[in-house]
Design an enzyme around this catalytic site. Structure first.
Site, PDB file in Angstrom:
ATOM      1  N   CYS A 124       0.833  -1.203   0.000  1.00 41.13           N
ATOM      2  CA  CYS A 124       0.000   0.000   0.000  1.00 41.13           C
ATOM      3  C   CYS A 124       0.874   1.262   0.000  1.00 41.13           C
ATOM      4  O   CYS A 124       1.440   1.603  -1.029  1.00 41.13           O
ATOM      5  CB  CYS A 124      -0.995  -0.034   1.159  1.00 41.13           C
ATOM      6  SG  CYS A 124      -2.356   1.150   0.958  1.00 41.13           S
ATOM      7  N   HIS A 224      -3.594  -4.841   0.506  1.00 38.79           N
ATOM      8  CA  HIS A 224      -3.115  -5.281   1.810  1.00 38.79           C
ATOM      9  C   HIS A 224      -3.089  -6.804   1.884  1.00 38.79           C
ATOM     10  O   HIS A 224      -4.031  -7.435   2.374  1.00 38.79           O
ATOM     11  CB  HIS A 224      -3.991  -4.698   2.922  1.00 38.79           C
ATOM     12  CG  HIS A 224      -3.704  -3.265   3.208  1.00 38.79           C
ATOM     13  ND1 HIS A 224      -2.782  -2.868   4.146  1.00 38.79           N
ATOM     14  CD2 HIS A 224      -4.187  -2.129   2.647  1.00 38.79           C
ATOM     15  CE1 HIS A 224      -2.715  -1.538   4.168  1.00 38.79           C
ATOM     16  NE2 HIS A 224      -3.562  -1.073   3.263  1.00 38.79           N
ATOM     17  N   GLU A 226      -1.540  -8.718   3.851  1.00 39.69           N
ATOM     18  CA  GLU A 226      -1.546  -9.232   5.225  1.00 39.69           C
ATOM     19  C   GLU A 226      -2.954  -9.505   5.735  1.00 39.69           C
ATOM     20  O   GLU A 226      -3.136 -10.220   6.730  1.00 39.69           O
ATOM     21  CB  GLU A 226      -0.813  -8.254   6.158  1.00 39.69           C
ATOM     22  CG  GLU A 226      -1.582  -7.006   6.552  1.00 39.69           C
ATOM     23  CD  GLU A 226      -1.627  -5.914   5.490  1.00 39.69           C
ATOM     24  OE1 GLU A 226      -2.220  -4.843   5.764  1.00 39.69           O
ATOM     25  OE2 GLU A 226      -1.064  -6.114   4.390  1.00 39.69           O
TER      26      GLU A 226
END
Length: 251
Positions: A124, A224, A226
């Site tokens: 990001c 993102h 994660e």
């Protein structure tokens, strides 16, 4: 590449992750703190790496060098907008107040990592830092460009968008031709920086991933990973695998 392969025998590489440095509240304390959501370093652990956190600090070539001496890979994480002055623009009304120390720290880490061919992943904000580092610019407020809030719906809720990946890219080898991703951003790459290859877009043409040419592993994504352990774990596995190779070469 599977997670099992990334977690296989051999050295467990050390992966540095950049952090926030801002006001935080916990228990009775209300202080300035360096922190990072656990999902970032837990993703590194699952992929077989050893995460260490890299808080913003004054830029010094010796400090940056010493930090990178102890790393086998680097992740530049998400967070506030990059200062528009870094790419020659005035701030738009919607742009975050700049975090000058973090901007300078991450820029210096990336420059030195690229010089060393240290494997890195931008997430990001991390992709935006990379693009600006390479002389590119950013769209400061995507709703003005695309006409909606599809990439940042707000209130800590991640939007889902499908990205189309460039065939033959590193990203294609890791995640395939298409995948749904978790978005939370209101800025994006405008002019692409030197040496960067666009490797994913959404259906409206917004750049969603870039790769730095000429290095063993230099991948950055606008979403993102994660936040999606099932789909995007492969990005962390790819970084950790490249970092393992880097560690073996310097041993």
């Amino acid at each position: 590449m599977t997670l099992r392969q990334a977690q296989g025998t051999g050295v467990r590489p050390v992966i540095g992750l950049t952090t926030y440095k801002q006001r935080a509240q916990t228990g009775v304390w209300d202080v300035t703190a360096a922190f990072l959501p656990a999902v970032y370093f837990e993703a590194v652990q699952r992929a077989g790496g050893i995460p260490v956190l890299l808080p913003p600090q004054p830029v010094d070539a010796e400090i940056v060098g010493r930090v990178l001496d102890g790393l086998d890979g680097l992740i530049v994480t998400g967070g506030a907008d990059v200062d528009p002055a870094r790419y020659g623009q005035d701030a738009a009304p919607e742009t975050d107040k700049p975090h000058l120390e973090r901007d300078a720290w991450e820029d210096a880490l990336l420059s030195a990592a690229i010089d060393r061919e240290l494997p890195f992943l931008g997430i990001c904000r991390g992709m935006q830092v990379l693009n600006v580092n390479r002389g590119g610019s950013l769209h400061q407020h995507l709703p003005d460009l695309v006409g909606n809030d599809r990439y940042r719906i707000g209130k800590g809720q991640f939007a889902t968008n499908e990205v189309v990946v460039e065939p033959g890219s590193e990203l294609d080898a890791l995640v395939g031709a298409k995948l749904p991703v978790k978005s939370y951003h209101h800025q994006a790459v405008d002019t692409v920086g030197d040496g960067l290859r666009v490797t994913a877009r959404t259906d409206d043409g917004i750049v969603q991933a870039v790769e730095l040419e000429g290095v063993p592993f230099g991948v950055a994504v606008q979403w993102h990973p994660e936040e999606d352990a099932a789909e995007d774990a492969r990005l962390f596995a790819g970084l950790v695998d490249a970092a393992r190779t880097y560690a073996g070469a310097k041993a």
